[in-house]
Design a protein around this motif. Structure first.
Motif, PDB file in Angstrom:
ATOM      1  N   PRO A 157       0.752  -1.200   0.130  1.00 21.51           N
ATOM      2  CA  PRO A 157       0.034   0.071  -0.037  1.00 21.51           C
ATOM      3  C   PRO A 157       0.767   1.270   0.110  1.00 21.51           C
ATOM      4  CG  PRO A 157      -0.814  -1.634   1.782  1.00 21.51           C
ATOM      5  CD  PRO A 157       0.514  -1.927   1.084  1.00 21.51           C
ATOM      6  N   VAL A 158       0.597   2.452  -1.023  1.00 22.10           N
ATOM      7  CA  VAL A 158       0.930   3.673  -0.856  1.00 22.10           C
ATOM      8  C   VAL A 158      -0.055   4.461  -0.072  1.00 22.10           C
ATOM      9  CG1 VAL A 158       1.943   5.347  -2.301  1.00 22.10           C
ATOM     10  CG2 VAL A 158       2.189   3.142  -2.847  1.00 22.10           C
ATOM     11  N   ASP A 159       0.275   5.254   0.955  1.00 16.81           N
ATOM     12  CA  ASP A 159      -0.702   6.146   1.865  1.00 16.81           C
ATOM     13  C   ASP A 159      -0.508   7.350   0.848  1.00 16.81           C
ATOM     14  OD1 ASP A 159      -1.493   8.033   3.464  1.00 16.81           O
ATOM     15  OD2 ASP A 159      -0.674   7.160   5.264  1.00 16.81           O
ATOM     16  N   LEU A 160      -1.756   7.868   0.687  1.00 15.65           N
ATOM     17  CA  LEU A 160      -1.858   8.889  -0.339  1.00 15.65           C
ATOM     18  C   LEU A 160      -1.340  10.232   0.499  1.00 15.65           C
ATOM     19  CD1 LEU A 160      -5.741   8.250  -0.924  1.00 15.65           C
ATOM     20  CD2 LEU A 160      -3.896   8.506  -2.612  1.00 15.65           C
ATOM     21  N   MET A 161      -1.516  10.429   1.697  1.00 17.52           N
ATOM     22  CA  MET A 161      -0.712  11.519   2.458  1.00 17.52           C
ATOM     23  C   MET A 161       0.770  11.768   1.936  1.00 17.52           C
ATOM     24  SD  MET A 161      -3.625  12.654   3.257  1.00 17.52           S
ATOM     25  CE  MET A 161      -2.801  14.524   3.713  1.00 17.52           C
ATOM     26  N   ARG A 162       1.498  10.655   1.303  1.00 17.27           N
ATOM     27  CA  ARG A 162       2.876  10.722   1.113  1.00 17.27           C
ATOM     28  C   ARG A 162       3.144  12.069   0.075  1.00 17.27           C
ATOM     29  NH1 ARG A 162       6.343   6.353   2.029  1.00 17.27           N
ATOM     30  NH2 ARG A 162       5.558   4.774   2.892  1.00 17.27           N
ATOM     31  N   PHE A 163       1.821  12.304  -0.856  1.00 22.92           N
ATOM     32  CA  PHE A 163       1.952  13.165  -1.752  1.00 22.92           C
ATOM     33  C   PHE A 163       1.757  14.795  -1.359  1.00 22.92           C
ATOM     34  CE2 PHE A 163       1.482   8.909  -3.599  1.00 22.92           C
ATOM     35  CZ  PHE A 163       2.592   8.804  -4.241  1.00 22.92           C
ATOM     36  N   ARG A 164       1.168  14.778  -0.110  1.00 20.97           N
ATOM     37  CA  ARG A 164       0.591  16.000   0.358  1.00 20.97           C
ATOM     38  C   ARG A 164       0.062  16.839  -0.707  1.00 20.97           C
ATOM     39  NH1 ARG A 164       3.536  16.763   4.956  1.00 20.97           N
ATOM     40  NH2 ARG A 164       3.436  19.303   5.282  1.00 20.97           N
ATOM     41  N   GLY A 165      -0.909  16.361  -0.991  1.00 21.20           N
ATOM     42  CA  GLY A 165      -1.745  17.144  -2.034  1.00 21.20           C
ATOM     43  C   GLY A 165      -2.735  18.066  -1.469  1.00 21.20           C
ATOM     44  N   ASN A 166      -3.550  18.964  -1.994  1.00 21.79           N
ATOM     45  CA  ASN A 166      -4.395  19.706  -1.627  1.00 21.79           C
ATOM     46  C   ASN A 166      -5.933  19.238  -1.793  1.00 21.79           C
ATOM     47  OD1 ASN A 166      -2.559  22.741  -2.685  1.00 21.79           O
ATOM     48  ND2 ASN A 166      -3.042  22.061  -0.552  1.00 21.79           N
ATOM     49  N   ASP A 214      10.534   4.283   4.106  1.00 20.26           N
ATOM     50  CA  ASP A 214      10.550   2.849   4.193  1.00 20.26           C
ATOM     51  C   ASP A 214       9.993   2.598   2.665  1.00 20.26           C
ATOM     52  OD1 ASP A 214       7.978   4.139   3.839  1.00 20.26           O
ATOM     53  OD2 ASP A 214       7.224   2.560   5.514  1.00 20.26           O
ATOM     54  N   MET A 215      10.120   3.548   1.654  1.00 16.70           N
ATOM     55  CA  MET A 215      10.057   3.383   0.223  1.00 16.70           C
ATOM     56  C   MET A 215      10.805   4.217  -0.618  1.00 16.70           C
ATOM     57  SD  MET A 215       5.754   3.002   0.262  1.00 16.70           S
ATOM     58  CE  MET A 215       5.689   1.814  -1.159  1.00 16.70           C
TER      59      MET A 215
END
Length: 251
Positions: A157-166, A214-215
């Motif tokens: 899984p890739v947490d969406l919050m890694r990309f710090r989008g608006n 970790d990625m």
């Protein structure tokens, strides 16, 4: 196509502030998004008269991943930032008040390592300026389907919050947002012009829940898709209020 979530990041490099609605103004980003930042000892930014500067001048997740161990809460009415660690409140202060900033800085000074990136000082962006990675104020948009497609490469899984989008959106095909560059979209009452793809740096490698590196997201993007981009930058052309659940269409 639907807007699912709205986030801003009042303090650059620190936690998100989820919004139930936001009023956008032409030519500007989200109100209070990256409105404050933390300069370090090696910064060339004058803390007494800050201006926009490149991210190397500030504490940021790409080099200061320990920040991700902290959660934050922002009260817009009082300009108060509360910092938590593992659910426990550990610092609180008004960002528009020198004493409040001092309280927050005292904690950050003890929490962050010393050295050239130590001695943190909180600075506020000048009027109509935001401490985003690019000087011109923009809104970032993340396609949830693209992140899901990335998981085929990472195999986890890739947490969406890694990309710090608006703005997080659903109902698109993976990577369809790249086809919008140079076009305009309508989101609720607003019209946005999609300007460019967002190339990703080491900040996305930091687990937003633990602060661990970790990625390797840029490497996974390059291996799987031949680029290091995820999401797009947009400019607000027509203002208004937007909310999660608003429909999105090409203007």
């Amino acid at each position: 196509m639907t807007l699912t979530d709205i986030f801003r990041y009042p303090m650059k490099g620190m936690g998100p502030d989820r919004l139930d609605s936001v009023a956008l103004t032409p030519g500007l980003g989200l109100p209070f998004d990256r409105n404050w930042a933390i300069v370090h000892d090696s910064s060339t930014v004058d803390a007494a008269a800050p201006v926009w500067a490149k991210k190397a001048n500030f504490l940021c997740l790409a080099r200061d991943e320990k920040l991700a161990q902290l959660e934050t809460s922002f009260d817009e009415e009082t300009r108060t930032l509360t910092i938590f660690r593992k659910g426990k409140q550990i610092s609180k202060g008004r960002l528009d008040d020198p004493m409040g900033r001092t309280l927050l800085q005292t904690f950050l000074n003890s929490f962050m390592p010393s050295g050239p990136r130590g001695n943190p000082k909180i600075v506020e962006a000048p009027h109509e300026v935001q401490f985003t990675d690019m000087e011109e104020a923009k809104v970032s948009l993340i396609n949830r389907a693209s992140v899901s497609d990335l998981e085929r490469v990472t195999r986890e899984p890739v947490d969406l919050m890694r990309f710090r989008g608006n703005l997080y959106v659903d109902g698109l095909k993976p990577w369809q947002e790249f086809d919008w560059v140079g076009k305009r979209i309508r989101v609720g009452e607003c019209v946005l012009e999609i300007l460019m793809r967002i190339d990703r740096c080491a900040a996305t490698n930091v687990n937003p829940a633990s602060g661990d590196v970790d990625m390797n997201i840029p490497l996974s993007l390059r291996k799987g898709f031949g680029h290091i981009d995820c999401g797009v930058h947009a400019k607000v052309i027509m203002g208004g209020t937007i909310r999660p659940g608003d429909s999105i269409e090409l203007a």
